[in-house]
Design a protein around this motif. Structure first.
Motif, PDB file in Angstrom:
ATOM      1  N   TRP A   1       8.004  44.624  11.708  1.00 52.56           N
ATOM      2  CA  TRP A   1       7.353  45.060  12.940  1.00 52.56           C
ATOM      3  C   TRP A   1       7.842  44.250  14.135  1.00 52.56           C
ATOM      4  O   TRP A   1       8.048  44.792  15.218  1.00 52.56           O
ATOM      5  N   LEU A   2       8.047  42.943  13.960  1.00 49.58           N
ATOM      6  CA  LEU A   2       8.471  42.099  15.066  1.00 49.58           C
ATOM      7  C   LEU A   2       9.926  42.375  15.430  1.00 49.58           C
ATOM      8  O   LEU A   2      10.282  42.455  16.611  1.00 49.58           O
ATOM      9  N   GLY A   3      10.772  42.537  14.424  1.00 52.29           N
ATOM     10  CA  GLY A   3      12.167  42.870  14.693  1.00 52.29           C
ATOM     11  C   GLY A   3      12.297  44.168  15.463  1.00 52.29           C
ATOM     12  O   GLY A   3      13.056  44.275  16.425  1.00 52.29           O
ATOM     13  N   ARG A   4      11.540  45.169  15.063  1.00 49.85           N
ATOM     14  CA  ARG A   4      11.573  46.463  15.764  1.00 49.85           C
ATOM     15  C   ARG A   4      11.080  46.328  17.199  1.00 49.85           C
ATOM     16  O   ARG A   4      11.632  46.937  18.115  1.00 49.85           O
ATOM     17  N   GLU A   5      10.033  45.536  17.416  1.00 47.28           N
ATOM     18  CA  GLU A   5       9.508  45.352  18.768  1.00 47.28           C
ATOM     19  C   GLU A   5      10.519  44.627  19.654  1.00 47.28           C
ATOM     20  O   GLU A   5      10.712  44.988  20.820  1.00 47.28           O
ATOM     21  N   ILE A   6      11.182  43.616  19.130  1.00 53.07           N
ATOM     22  CA  ILE A   6      12.205  42.916  19.909  1.00 53.07           C
ATOM     23  C   ILE A   6      13.331  43.872  20.267  1.00 53.07           C
ATOM     24  O   ILE A   6      13.812  43.895  21.411  1.00 53.07           O
ATOM     25  N   CYS A   7      13.766  44.684  19.304  1.00 55.98           N
ATOM     26  CA  CYS A   7      14.822  45.665  19.576  1.00 55.98           C
ATOM     27  C   CYS A   7      14.377  46.676  20.628  1.00 55.98           C
ATOM     28  O   CYS A   7      15.145  47.054  21.515  1.00 55.98           O
ATOM     29  N   ARG A   8      13.119  47.112  20.551  1.00 53.89           N
ATOM     30  CA  ARG A   8      12.600  48.072  21.529  1.00 53.89           C
ATOM     31  C   ARG A   8      12.600  47.455  22.922  1.00 53.89           C
ATOM     32  O   ARG A   8      13.051  48.061  23.896  1.00 53.89           O
ATOM     33  N   GLN A   9      12.135  46.204  23.031  1.00 55.13           N
ATOM     34  CA  GLN A   9      12.090  45.545  24.333  1.00 55.13           C
ATOM     35  C   GLN A   9      13.499  45.294  24.872  1.00 55.13           C
ATOM     36  O   GLN A   9      13.741  45.430  26.073  1.00 55.13           O
ATOM     37  N   TRP A  10      14.423  44.916  24.003  1.00 55.80           N
ATOM     38  CA  TRP A  10      15.808  44.700  24.407  1.00 55.80           C
ATOM     39  C   TRP A  10      16.376  45.985  25.013  1.00 55.80           C
ATOM     40  O   TRP A  10      17.012  45.964  26.063  1.00 55.80           O
ATOM     41  N   ALA A  11      16.144  47.102  24.351  1.00 54.60           N
ATOM     42  CA  ALA A  11      16.666  48.390  24.821  1.00 54.60           C
ATOM     43  C   ALA A  11      16.092  48.749  26.183  1.00 54.60           C
ATOM     44  O   ALA A  11      16.802  49.278  27.051  1.00 54.60           O
ATOM     45  N   VAL A  12      14.811  48.442  26.412  1.00 57.20           N
ATOM     46  CA  VAL A  12      14.190  48.728  27.703  1.00 57.20           C
ATOM     47  C   VAL A  12      14.801  47.848  28.787  1.00 57.20           C
ATOM     48  O   VAL A  12      15.175  48.316  29.863  1.00 57.20           O
ATOM     49  N   ILE A  13      14.926  46.559  28.520  1.00 59.89           N
ATOM     50  CA  ILE A  13      15.452  45.619  29.515  1.00 59.89           C
ATOM     51  C   ILE A  13      16.922  45.884  29.810  1.00 59.89           C
ATOM     52  O   ILE A  13      17.338  45.949  30.965  1.00 59.89           O
ATOM     53  N   GLU A  14      17.713  46.047  28.779  1.00 56.90           N
ATOM     54  CA  GLU A  14      19.167  46.202  28.944  1.00 56.90           C
ATOM     55  C   GLU A  14      19.594  47.654  29.161  1.00 56.90           C
ATOM     56  O   GLU A  14      20.749  47.912  29.446  1.00 56.90           O
ATOM     57  N   GLN A  15      18.675  48.577  28.965  1.00 57.68           N
ATOM     58  CA  GLN A  15      18.954  50.008  29.078  1.00 57.68           C
ATOM     59  C   GLN A  15      20.047  50.455  28.105  1.00 57.68           C
ATOM     60  O   GLN A  15      20.830  51.346  28.400  1.00 57.68           O
ATOM     61  N   ARG A  16      20.099  49.775  26.969  1.00 49.58           N
ATOM     62  CA  ARG A  16      21.011  50.135  25.881  1.00 49.58           C
ATOM     63  C   ARG A  16      20.522  49.415  24.633  1.00 49.58           C
ATOM     64  O   ARG A  16      19.738  48.485  24.707  1.00 49.58           O
ATOM     65  N   SER A  17      20.983  49.833  23.488  1.00 48.84           N
ATOM     66  CA  SER A  17      20.559  49.159  22.261  1.00 48.84           C
ATOM     67  C   SER A  17      21.472  47.968  21.986  1.00 48.84           C
ATOM     68  O   SER A  17      22.615  47.932  22.422  1.00 48.84           O
ATOM     69  N   SER A  18      20.938  47.023  21.265  1.00 48.20           N
ATOM     70  CA  SER A  18      21.685  45.826  20.890  1.00 48.20           C
ATOM     71  C   SER A  18      22.481  46.098  19.623  1.00 48.20           C
ATOM     72  O   SER A  18      22.040  46.838  18.748  1.00 48.20           O
ATOM     73  N   THR A  19      23.646  45.477  19.513  1.00 47.78           N
ATOM     74  CA  THR A  19      24.428  45.610  18.286  1.00 47.78           C
ATOM     75  C   THR A  19      23.700  44.996  17.100  1.00 47.78           C
ATOM     76  O   THR A  19      23.973  45.339  15.966  1.00 47.78           O
ATOM     77  N   GLY A  20      22.760  44.107  17.350  1.00 46.33           N
ATOM     78  CA  GLY A  20      22.005  43.472  16.276  1.00 46.33           C
ATOM     79  C   GLY A  20      20.799  44.276  15.815  1.00 46.33           C
ATOM     80  O   GLY A  20      20.112  43.889  14.903  1.00 46.33           O
TER      81      GLY A  20
END
Length: 186
Positions: free
Chosen positions: A59-78
């Motif tokens: 759940w935490l990994g998914r939330e970090i990825c979701r927030q990263w995508a919002v901030i960076e306006q793209r998904s992270s390679t990680g």
């Protein structure tokens, strides 16, 4: 393989050690539990020796990825949105919360009936002196000693993690030896 290929935080030596441990883990994968497999993957990630590379609950990994995508306006390679084929629940803990203070671990929260243990120092776990197992406890996280000890305190309260690294025989209980604030051994 995907994780190590994408992570740049491992030194050359740490990457070689991680590769070797992954090979050993792959050979043992069919003979160990999914939880033990996950614990070893987390310890391999800790070889990066920083406080950022490590295992997170799904759940935490998914939330970090979701927030990263919002901030960076793209998904992270990680980030990988695929559902895991094996889901591992949270590792259970006993009702004792420990925290590191200087080089010792102390009781900071317990059930009301165990309140006489508040402030007590842990001297042994499952018959193993803390000083003898400190390096194993610190193998669950990378980074500075203080960061490693915060994770080690979580491990000390987790019978499953202790058993997975040979510091316990059960996944449902832990035997501690404490020295209380009044100097009594319990």
């Amino acid at each position: 393989e995907e994780f190590l290929a994408g992570d740049r935080s491992f030194s050359t030596e740490a990457r070689a050690a991680a590769d070797a441990r992954l090979e050993r883990l792959e050979r043992r994968a069919s003979s160990i539990s999914a939880e033990d497999f996950t614990i070893e993957l987390c310890r391999i990630a800790a070889l990066s020796d920083n406080a950022h590379t490590g295992c997170l609950p799904n759940w935490l990994g998914r939330e970090i990825c979701r927030q990263w995508a919002v901030i960076e306006q793209r998904s992270s390679t990680g980030c990988d949105d695929r559902e895991p084929t094996i889901k591992i629940g949270e590792f259970g803990t006993v009702p004792v919360q420990l925290r590191p203070f200087l080089s010792d671990f102390h009781v900071v929260a317990v059930r009301e009936e165990d309140s006489d243990l508040l402030g007590a120092r842990v001297v042994a776990v499952n018959g193993n002196a803390i000083d003898d197992i400190r390096d194993v406890l610190r193998s669950f996280s990378g980074g500075k000693v203080a960061s490693r000890d915060l994770k080690a305190a979580e491990v000390l309260a987790s019978p499953h993690r202790l058993r997975a690294v040979g510091l316990g025989k059960r996944t449902d209980s832990v035997t501690y030896q404490f020295v209380t604030t009044t100097g009594n051994s319990v």
